[in-house]
Design a protein around this motif. Structure first.
Motif, PDB file in Angstrom:
ATOM      1  N   SER A   5      -3.383   0.242  -3.541  1.00 28.89           N
ATOM      2  CA  SER A   5      -2.578  -0.942  -3.834  1.00 28.89           C
ATOM      3  C   SER A   5      -1.582  -0.637  -4.936  1.00 28.89           C
ATOM      4  N   VAL A   6      -0.335  -0.940  -4.674  1.00 30.38           N
ATOM      5  CA  VAL A   6       0.729  -0.777  -5.666  1.00 30.38           C
ATOM      6  C   VAL A   6       1.662  -1.976  -5.554  1.00 30.38           C
ATOM      7  N   ARG A  58       0.848  -1.196   0.000  1.00 31.40           N
ATOM      8  CA  ARG A  58       0.000   0.000   0.000  1.00 31.40           C
ATOM      9  C   ARG A  58       0.880   1.241   0.000  1.00 31.40           C
ATOM     10  N   ASP A  59       0.505   2.235  -0.806  1.00 35.44           N
ATOM     11  CA  ASP A  59       1.258   3.494  -0.791  1.00 35.44           C
ATOM     12  C   ASP A  59       0.749   4.368   0.349  1.00 35.44           C
ATOM     13  N   HIS A  60       1.280   5.581   0.475  1.00 35.59           N
ATOM     14  CA  HIS A  60       0.921   6.456   1.597  1.00 35.59           C
ATOM     15  C   HIS A  60      -0.543   6.880   1.577  1.00 35.59           C
TER      16      HIS A  60
END
Length: 137
Positions: A34-35, A28-30
């Motif tokens: 979802s990445v 999860r990015d900031h």
């Protein structure tokens, strides 16, 4: 009837029993999105509590592929120009386990260990193909 992909599978290697699962995940990015696709193979020594799990992680990146739709199968991981394995195949899982053991993973350790699957892939694929031992020599 096909087997459930969520149900752990049993693998016996050198007299030790492991349960193994495979799953697809994302970091999860900031912002909580979802990445970074990841394929995670987890091997847990049995009986439960005799050692921590080994997590072999294949993260998406340049020159690599992991499951994410056609044309690849749900368990396919590999280098776009090189070695590959299908993580649904017990022989592929065994080859990865053998390489991890040869490189120092101790199944009796009580803590979870995460390793970069890309560092194991070439040697495991070579061993699977019968070209070399677990160290890829």
């Amino acid at each position: 009837m096909p087997r459930s992909s969520k149900k752990p599978r049993r693998l016996v290697a050198d007299g030790l029993v492991y349960m193994w699962t495979m799953r697809h995940g994302h970091r999860r990015d900031h912002d909580g999105r979802s990445v970074d696709c990841r394929q995670i193979l987890t091997l847990s020594p049995q009986p439960a509590g005799t050692g921590g799990p080994l997590r072999i992680v294949f993260a998406d990146g340049p020159g690599r592929y992991i499951p994410g739709g056609a044309p690849f199968g749900s368990g396919d991981v590999g280098f776009t120009r090189g070695a590959d394995l299908n993580l649904h195949e017990p022989g592929a899982v065994r080859a990865l386990l053998d390489v991890a053991l040869a490189r120092g993973w101790q199944p009796g350790e009580r803590r979870a260990v995460e390793v970069d699957g890309w560092l194991l892939l070439a040697a495991a694929a070579a061993a699977r193909a019968g070209d070399a031992g677990p160290e890829g020599r």
